[in-house]
Motif scaffolding. Structure first.
Motif, PDB file in Angstrom:
ATOM      1  N   ASP A  23       0.827  -1.208   0.000  1.00 14.74           N
ATOM      2  CA  ASP A  23       0.000   0.000   0.000  1.00 14.74           C
ATOM      3  C   ASP A  23       0.859   1.255   0.000  1.00 14.74           C
ATOM      4  N   TYR A  53      -2.508   8.274   6.015  1.00 15.63           N
ATOM      5  CA  TYR A  53      -2.735   6.832   5.890  1.00 15.63           C
ATOM      6  C   TYR A  53      -2.292   6.102   7.158  1.00 15.63           C
ATOM      7  N   LYS A  91      -4.538   4.002  10.001  1.00 23.84           N
ATOM      8  CA  LYS A  91      -4.278   2.569  10.180  1.00 23.84           C
ATOM      9  C   LYS A  91      -3.723   2.264  11.565  1.00 23.84           C
ATOM     10  N   ASP A 117      -8.881   8.082  -1.711  1.00 30.53           N
ATOM     11  CA  ASP A 117      -7.971   7.541  -0.706  1.00 30.53           C
ATOM     12  C   ASP A 117      -8.703   7.276   0.606  1.00 30.53           C
ATOM     13  N   TRP A 172      -8.990   3.850   2.585  1.00 33.57           N
ATOM     14  CA  TRP A 172      -8.229   3.683   3.823  1.00 33.57           C
ATOM     15  C   TRP A 172      -9.122   3.469   5.048  1.00 33.57           C
TER      16      TRP A 172
END
Length: 371
Positions: free
Chosen positions: A252, A300, A304, A333, A337
């Motif tokens: 990713d 990102y 996460k 995105d 995500w």
């Protein structure tokens, strides 16, 4: 968790705010536009602090800072600060935050005993006088939750507080910091070792839902790799085969970096990057990446690493440092995500707004989109 409606009659520069965020819209991403000075940042900070800090005693000072100077008019006993409607996954919950005059004696009452005949939770006490000196609190902030008992209301506020997040550039003026610290940004006088950004860093450690995404958070990045490695190991113990979480994370990140590849030190002490250009391999470090690349990676990794899911994510000026193509791309995105989240994006970007339907775009005066 989904924010359905926000009403703010009169707070600082915000006047007659009434915005709805439709639950059935796909994707659940809503640009919030206005020209400079419209109060977008103020609105996001108000929502975040009310929902994130109301039931944690250690976070009450942030509420008190935000509300300092919020007065009740002469001849009135109460003043509405904000009315927020939330879908908690099962039902619509109405939260009515209002200020009420109080006596010095009331501010001494234990928090757990603070409930009036209308079953309103007393959130905090604050001074309605804007001053650099400590003042006795003369106003209290209450929250009334429709059809909720006291215990149900507190449990629900705890649940909401864990599902509300704010991301913003560190150059933003954060109204929930102490007024004296905010003035440090506009003063050339020193205050010992204290400075605005040091105070902001301290606030970040206390506000788990706050993130500033200016630069790549290498610690978060390393933590993400370690977490992915550990998940793969646990899967191997359970099933006999290693999982692919670590490799998926690598893939990713590399996809985002285009012609660059990320590499993690064997001892997880740091990261570097390799640039492949016309058959030549060049070693790079985080400081060699562009501001836009660092910011995109940071967003990102933040989503996460914090496992932000089924949450309300408020993001201020997300488009800064992004090429117009990336301003448009960031909508896709976010859908990829964190697809279960609701995103409210304070923005000046036409490109970002054009990535969604016109009905998704919410505006406050002075409006971003002119006829």
């Amino acid at each position: 968790m989904h924010l359905l409606r926000v009403q703010v009659p009169d707070f600082r520069g915000l006047k007659n705010i009434d915005i709805t965020f439709e639950k059935d819209f796909v994707p659940s991403i809503f640009p919030l536009g206005s020209q400079n000075g419209g109060g977008k940042s103020t609105l996001l900070q108000l929502i975040f602090v009310l929902l994130h800090c109301s039931v944690d005693e250690k976070k009450k000072p942030f509420l008190e800072n935000l509300l300092q100077g919020f007065k009740i008019s002469e001849g009135e006993d109460k003043r509405v600060l904000a009315i927020i409607d939330i879908w908690d996954g099962e039902k619509i919950v109405n939260l009515n935050f209002c200020s009420e005059k109080c006596s010095p004696f009331e501010a001494m009452v234990d928090f757990d005993e603070q409930i009036n005949s209308e079953d309103s939770l007393n959130i905090c006490y604050y001074s309605s006088i804007q001053t650099n000196q400590n003042q006795e609190p003369n106003t209290k902030l209450q929250c009334h939750l429709t059809y909720q008992s006291k215990e149900q209301a507190k449990l629900l506020l705890h649940k909401i507080s864990r599902k509300i997040f704010l991301a913003a550039p560190s150059t933003q003026i954060f109204l929930f910091l102490p007024p004296t610290s905010r003035k440090l940004l506009f003063s050339n006088s020193s205050n010992g070792d204290k400075n605005y950004y040091g105070i902001l860093e301290s606030a970040r450690s206390q506000l788990q839902g706050l993130f500033t995404y200016d630069f790549l958070a290498v610690k978060l990045l390393i933590k993400s790799f370690k977490d992915a490695r550990d998940r793969d190991f646990r899967e191997a113990i359970k099933t006999g085969s290693y999982g692919n979480n670590y490799q998926t994370l690598i893939n990713d990140l590399n996809l985002m970096l285009s012609n660059k590849r990320i590499n993690v030190n064997e001892d997880f002490s740091g990261v570097n990057f390799k640039l492949y250009n016309n058959g030549e391999t060049i070693e790079l470090y985080p400081e060699d990446l562009s501001h836009g690349e660092l910011k995109r990676l940071s967003i990102y990794i933040w989503l996460k690493s914090r496992n932000i899911e089924d949450a309300i994510v408020l993001m201020d000026e997300i488009e800064i440092a992004f090429h117009p193509d990336w301003q448009y791309q960031i909508i896709s995105d976010l859908k990829e995500w964190g697809p279960s989240n609701q995103y409210i994006l304070a923005t000046h970007s036409y490109a970002l707004c054009e990535a969604l339907t016109p009905a998704h775009v919410k505006e406050i005066e002075p409006k971003l989109i002119k006829k």
